[in-house]
Design an enzyme around this catalytic site. Structure first.
Site, PDB file in Angstrom:
ATOM      1  N   LYS A   1     -40.369  29.431  25.298  1.00  0.00           N
ATOM      2  CA  LYS A   1     -40.273  28.941  26.685  1.00  0.00           C
ATOM      3  C   LYS A   1     -39.105  29.610  27.414  1.00  0.00           C
ATOM      4  O   LYS A   1     -39.271  30.144  28.508  1.00  0.00           O
ATOM      5  CB  LYS A   1     -40.080  27.404  26.716  1.00  0.00           C
ATOM      6  CG  LYS A   1     -41.188  26.635  26.016  1.00  0.00           C
ATOM      7  CD  LYS A   1     -40.983  25.138  26.081  1.00  0.00           C
ATOM      8  CE  LYS A   1     -39.758  24.618  25.338  1.00  0.00           C
ATOM      9  NZ  LYS A   1     -39.798  24.799  23.871  1.00  0.00           N
TER      10      LYS A   1
ATOM     11  N   ARG B   1     -40.976  16.040  28.584  1.00  0.00           N
ATOM     12  CA  ARG B   1     -41.146  16.056  27.135  1.00  0.00           C
ATOM     13  C   ARG B   1     -41.750  14.769  26.616  1.00  0.00           C
ATOM     14  O   ARG B   1     -41.983  14.641  25.416  1.00  0.00           O
ATOM     15  CB  ARG B   1     -39.763  16.189  26.513  1.00  0.00           C
ATOM     16  CG  ARG B   1     -39.562  17.430  25.709  1.00  0.00           C
ATOM     17  CD  ARG B   1     -38.125  17.359  25.271  1.00  0.00           C
ATOM     18  NE  ARG B   1     -37.839  18.217  24.181  1.00  0.00           N
ATOM     19  CZ  ARG B   1     -37.393  19.456  24.313  1.00  0.00           C
ATOM     20  NH1 ARG B   1     -37.249  19.997  25.477  1.00  0.00           N
ATOM     21  NH2 ARG B   1     -37.093  20.135  23.244  1.00  0.00           N
TER      22      ARG B   1
ATOM     23  N   ARG C   1     -32.622  33.414  15.914  1.00  0.00           N
ATOM     24  CA  ARG C   1     -32.291  33.328  17.338  1.00  0.00           C
ATOM     25  C   ARG C   1     -30.786  33.466  17.567  1.00  0.00           C
ATOM     26  O   ARG C   1     -29.971  32.920  16.836  1.00  0.00           O
ATOM     27  CB  ARG C   1     -32.747  31.986  17.908  1.00  0.00           C
ATOM     28  CG  ARG C   1     -32.198  31.776  19.326  1.00  0.00           C
ATOM     29  CD  ARG C   1     -32.960  30.780  20.126  1.00  0.00           C
ATOM     30  NE  ARG C   1     -32.998  29.467  19.510  1.00  0.00           N
ATOM     31  CZ  ARG C   1     -33.701  28.465  20.016  1.00  0.00           C
ATOM     32  NH1 ARG C   1     -34.417  28.632  21.103  1.00  0.00           N
ATOM     33  NH2 ARG C   1     -33.698  27.311  19.402  1.00  0.00           N
TER      34      ARG C   1
ATOM     35  N   ARG D   1     -27.337  28.528  17.840  1.00  0.00           N
ATOM     36  CA  ARG D   1     -27.339  27.130  18.287  1.00  0.00           C
ATOM     37  C   ARG D   1     -27.148  26.183  17.107  1.00  0.00           C
ATOM     38  O   ARG D   1     -27.674  26.411  16.026  1.00  0.00           O
ATOM     39  CB  ARG D   1     -28.668  26.814  18.991  1.00  0.00           C
ATOM     40  CG  ARG D   1     -28.562  26.964  20.491  1.00  0.00           C
ATOM     41  CD  ARG D   1     -29.884  26.910  21.188  1.00  0.00           C
ATOM     42  NE  ARG D   1     -30.698  25.724  20.902  1.00  0.00           N
ATOM     43  CZ  ARG D   1     -31.832  25.451  21.528  1.00  0.00           C
ATOM     44  NH1 ARG D   1     -32.285  26.259  22.476  1.00  0.00           N
ATOM     45  NH2 ARG D   1     -32.520  24.383  21.203  1.00  0.00           N
TER      46      ARG D   1
ATOM     47  N   ARG E   1     -37.216  18.656  14.783  1.00  0.00           N
ATOM     48  CA  ARG E   1     -37.587  18.899  16.188  1.00  0.00           C
ATOM     49  C   ARG E   1     -39.084  19.167  16.312  1.00  0.00           C
ATOM     50  O   ARG E   1     -39.724  18.739  17.268  1.00  0.00           O
ATOM     51  CB  ARG E   1     -36.777  20.077  16.747  1.00  0.00           C
ATOM     52  CG  ARG E   1     -35.317  19.687  16.989  1.00  0.00           C
ATOM     53  CD  ARG E   1     -34.416  20.895  17.107  1.00  0.00           C
ATOM     54  NE  ARG E   1     -34.770  21.759  18.202  1.00  0.00           N
ATOM     55  CZ  ARG E   1     -34.480  23.056  18.257  1.00  0.00           C
ATOM     56  NH1 ARG E   1     -33.811  23.626  17.276  1.00  0.00           N
ATOM     57  NH2 ARG E   1     -34.832  23.765  19.293  1.00  0.00           N
TER      58      ARG E   1
HETATM   59  P1  AP5 Z   1     -36.961  30.689  22.771  1.00  0.00           P
HETATM   60  O1  AP5 Z   1     -37.460  31.406  23.988  1.00  0.00           O
HETATM   61  O2  AP5 Z   1     -35.520  30.378  22.679  1.00  0.00           O
HETATM   62  O3  AP5 Z   1     -37.848  29.388  22.497  1.00  0.00           O
HETATM   63  P2  AP5 Z   1     -37.888  27.994  23.264  1.00  0.00           P
HETATM   64  O4  AP5 Z   1     -39.318  27.621  23.381  1.00  0.00           O
HETATM   65  O5  AP5 Z   1     -37.082  28.030  24.517  1.00  0.00           O
HETATM   66  O6  AP5 Z   1     -37.214  27.107  22.130  1.00  0.00           O
HETATM   67  P3  AP5 Z   1     -36.093  25.991  22.201  1.00  0.00           P
HETATM   68  O7  AP5 Z   1     -35.586  25.805  20.801  1.00  0.00           O
HETATM   69  O8  AP5 Z   1     -35.084  26.297  23.264  1.00  0.00           O
HETATM   70  O9  AP5 Z   1     -36.946  24.788  22.616  1.00  0.00           O
HETATM   71  P4  AP5 Z   1     -36.605  23.301  22.452  1.00  0.00           P
HETATM   72  O10 AP5 Z   1     -37.662  22.739  23.303  1.00  0.00           O
HETATM   73  O11 AP5 Z   1     -36.536  22.779  21.100  1.00  0.00           O
HETATM   74  O12 AP5 Z   1     -35.075  23.230  22.934  1.00  0.00           O
HETATM   75  P5  AP5 Z   1     -34.410  22.715  24.259  1.00  0.00           P
HETATM   76  O13 AP5 Z   1     -33.257  23.578  24.554  1.00  0.00           O
HETATM   77  O14 AP5 Z   1     -35.419  22.486  25.313  1.00  0.00           O
HETATM   78  O15 AP5 Z   1     -37.435  31.566  21.505  1.00  0.00           O
HETATM   79  C1  AP5 Z   1     -37.060  31.192  20.179  1.00  0.00           C
HETATM   80  C2  AP5 Z   1     -36.740  32.446  19.352  1.00  0.00           C
HETATM   81  O16 AP5 Z   1     -37.942  33.197  19.156  1.00  0.00           O
HETATM   82  C3  AP5 Z   1     -35.745  33.400  20.035  1.00  0.00           C
HETATM   83  O17 AP5 Z   1     -34.933  33.977  19.063  1.00  0.00           O
HETATM   84  C4  AP5 Z   1     -36.651  34.462  20.687  1.00  0.00           C
HETATM   85  O18 AP5 Z   1     -36.004  35.710  20.829  1.00  0.00           O
HETATM   86  C5  AP5 Z   1     -37.818  34.517  19.701  1.00  0.00           C
HETATM   87  N1  AP5 Z   1     -39.093  34.832  20.356  1.00  0.00           N
HETATM   88  C6  AP5 Z   1     -39.511  34.426  21.595  1.00  0.00           C
HETATM   89  N2  AP5 Z   1     -40.749  34.897  21.855  1.00  0.00           N
HETATM   90  C7  AP5 Z   1     -41.126  35.609  20.745  1.00  0.00           C
HETATM   91  C8  AP5 Z   1     -42.305  36.346  20.402  1.00  0.00           C
HETATM   92  N3  AP5 Z   1     -43.341  36.445  21.239  1.00  0.00           N
HETATM   93  N4  AP5 Z   1     -42.363  36.922  19.173  1.00  0.00           N
HETATM   94  C9  AP5 Z   1     -41.307  36.815  18.306  1.00  0.00           C
HETATM   95  N5  AP5 Z   1     -40.159  36.155  18.580  1.00  0.00           N
HETATM   96  C10 AP5 Z   1     -40.067  35.552  19.792  1.00  0.00           C
HETATM   97  O19 AP5 Z   1     -33.885  21.271  23.792  1.00  0.00           O
HETATM   98  C11 AP5 Z   1     -32.845  21.120  22.852  1.00  0.00           C
HETATM   99  C12 AP5 Z   1     -32.567  19.638  22.628  1.00  0.00           C
HETATM  100  O20 AP5 Z   1     -32.133  19.026  23.860  1.00  0.00           O
HETATM  101  C13 AP5 Z   1     -33.780  18.800  22.211  1.00  0.00           C
HETATM  102  O21 AP5 Z   1     -33.964  18.839  20.816  1.00  0.00           O
HETATM  103  C14 AP5 Z   1     -33.384  17.403  22.736  1.00  0.00           C
HETATM  104  O22 AP5 Z   1     -32.466  16.783  21.871  1.00  0.00           O
HETATM  105  C15 AP5 Z   1     -32.676  17.726  24.037  1.00  0.00           C
HETATM  106  N6  AP5 Z   1     -33.588  17.755  25.195  1.00  0.00           N
HETATM  107  C16 AP5 Z   1     -33.887  18.850  25.965  1.00  0.00           C
HETATM  108  N7  AP5 Z   1     -34.758  18.532  26.942  1.00  0.00           N
HETATM  109  C17 AP5 Z   1     -35.035  17.207  26.777  1.00  0.00           C
HETATM  110  C18 AP5 Z   1     -35.887  16.305  27.464  1.00  0.00           C
HETATM  111  N8  AP5 Z   1     -36.650  16.721  28.518  1.00  0.00           N
HETATM  112  N9  AP5 Z   1     -35.941  15.012  27.034  1.00  0.00           N
HETATM  113  C19 AP5 Z   1     -35.180  14.604  25.996  1.00  0.00           C
HETATM  114  N10 AP5 Z   1     -34.360  15.409  25.291  1.00  0.00           N
HETATM  115  C20 AP5 Z   1     -34.279  16.702  25.679  1.00  0.00           C
HETATM  116 ZN    ZN Z   2     -35.311  27.059  25.150  1.00  0.00          ZN
END
Ligand code: AP5
Ligand code: ZN
Length: 207
Positions: free
Chosen positions: A13, A88, A123, A156, A167
């Site tokens: 994402k 979410r 990552r 991270r 997660r």
């Molecule tokens: P990346 O682009 O970083 O993936 P992402 O989908 O953004 O993954 P996240 O871990 O950021 O998602 P998340 O939803 O768990 O975390 P968030 O920050 O929202 O890509 C991942 C890796 O793969 C990278 O190394 C990239 O280079 C690689 N990659 C990408 N595309 C690729 C491809 N095509 N091929 C190969 N490799 C590839 O949330 C974190 C925490 O915050 C949550 O756990 C929760 O505690 C809290 N939180 C956040 N939002 C909320 C909410 N709305 N409600 C409640 N709690 C929340």
């Molecule tokens: Zn992300």
């Protein structure tokens, strides 16, 4: 353009958001990035959120909904926005619907769980901008350094294998239900209904 990026942790994402926000000149609203900034700043929200994030759980709906509503009042959201990692849960999605927050497209990035752990372990992120790299699949130009600022990249805290598994299970239990939620809304053809597209997230990043 008003978009939601939906998908499991590590689906890509944040990576795809980087391209979309530049193409359409819209702000990326990543609740994860907002929470990580609060953790870094040591605010009361950050202190409370850190423990939950490190355990792979979800921060409470009320807090998240308040954060996003405040963010949407800022001027740069007037012509569009890109939600990354939000909504979410059903209450978060309902809160946006009830507040009349318009959505043109919901894009689901689909990646099987098996691919996720390897993505997370490799990552590296630039904390100030949220720019994301992967040591193997999307390496920075200089090892361990952000392409634009040259600053150091970090791992991270929630990318440990155990936390990633937690997660993923939280995603399947609480967030994946939004696939049906938005598909149904899109299929209803009601005024204001978004379009829904499922995209395979397993190809190379630029694909
Ligand atoms: P990346 O682009 O970083 O993936 P992402 O989908 O953004 O993954 P996240 O871990 O950021 O998602 P998340 O939803 O768990 O975390 P968030 O920050 O929202 O890509 C991942 C890796 O793969 C990278 O190394 C990239 O280079 C690689 N990659 C990408 N595309 C690729 C491809 N095509 N091929 C190969 N490799 C590839 O949330 C974190 C925490 O915050 C949550 O756990 C929760 O505690 C809290 N939180 C956040 N939002 C909320 C909410 N709305 N409600 C409640 N709690 C929340
Ligand atoms: Zn992300």
């Amino acid at each position: 353009m008003r978009l939601i990026l939906l998908g499991a942790p590590g689906a890509g994402k944040g990576t795809q958001a980087g391209f979309i926000k530049d193409k359409y000149n819209i702000p990326q609203i990543s609740t994860g990035d907002m929470l990580r900034a609060a953790v870094k700043a040591g605010t009361p929200l950050g202190i409370a959120a850190k423990k939950i994030m490190d355990e792979g759980g979800l921060v409470s709906d009320d807090i998240i909904i308040g954060l996003v509503k405040d963010r949407l009042k800022e001027g740069d959201c007037a012509h569009g926005y890109l939600f990354d990692g939000f909504p979410r849960t059903i209450p978060q999605a309902d809160a946006m619907k009830d507040a009349g927050v318009a959505i043109d497209y919901v894009l689901e990035i689909d990646v099987p769980d098996e691919a996720i752990v390897e993505r997370m372990s490799g990552r590296r992120v630039h904390p100030a901008s949220g720019r994301t790299y992967h040591v193997k699949f999307n390496p920075p130009k200089a090892e361990g350094r952000d392409d634009i600022t040259g600053e150091e990249l970090i791992q991270r805290d929630d990318d440990k294998e155990e936390t990633v598994k937690k997660r993923l299970s939280v995603y399947h239990n609480q967030t994946e239900v939004l696939v049906g939620y938005y598909n149904q809304w899109a299929a209803s053809g009601k005024p204001g209904a978004p379009k829904y597209r499922k995209i395979a997230g397993v190809g190379p990043v630029d694909q």
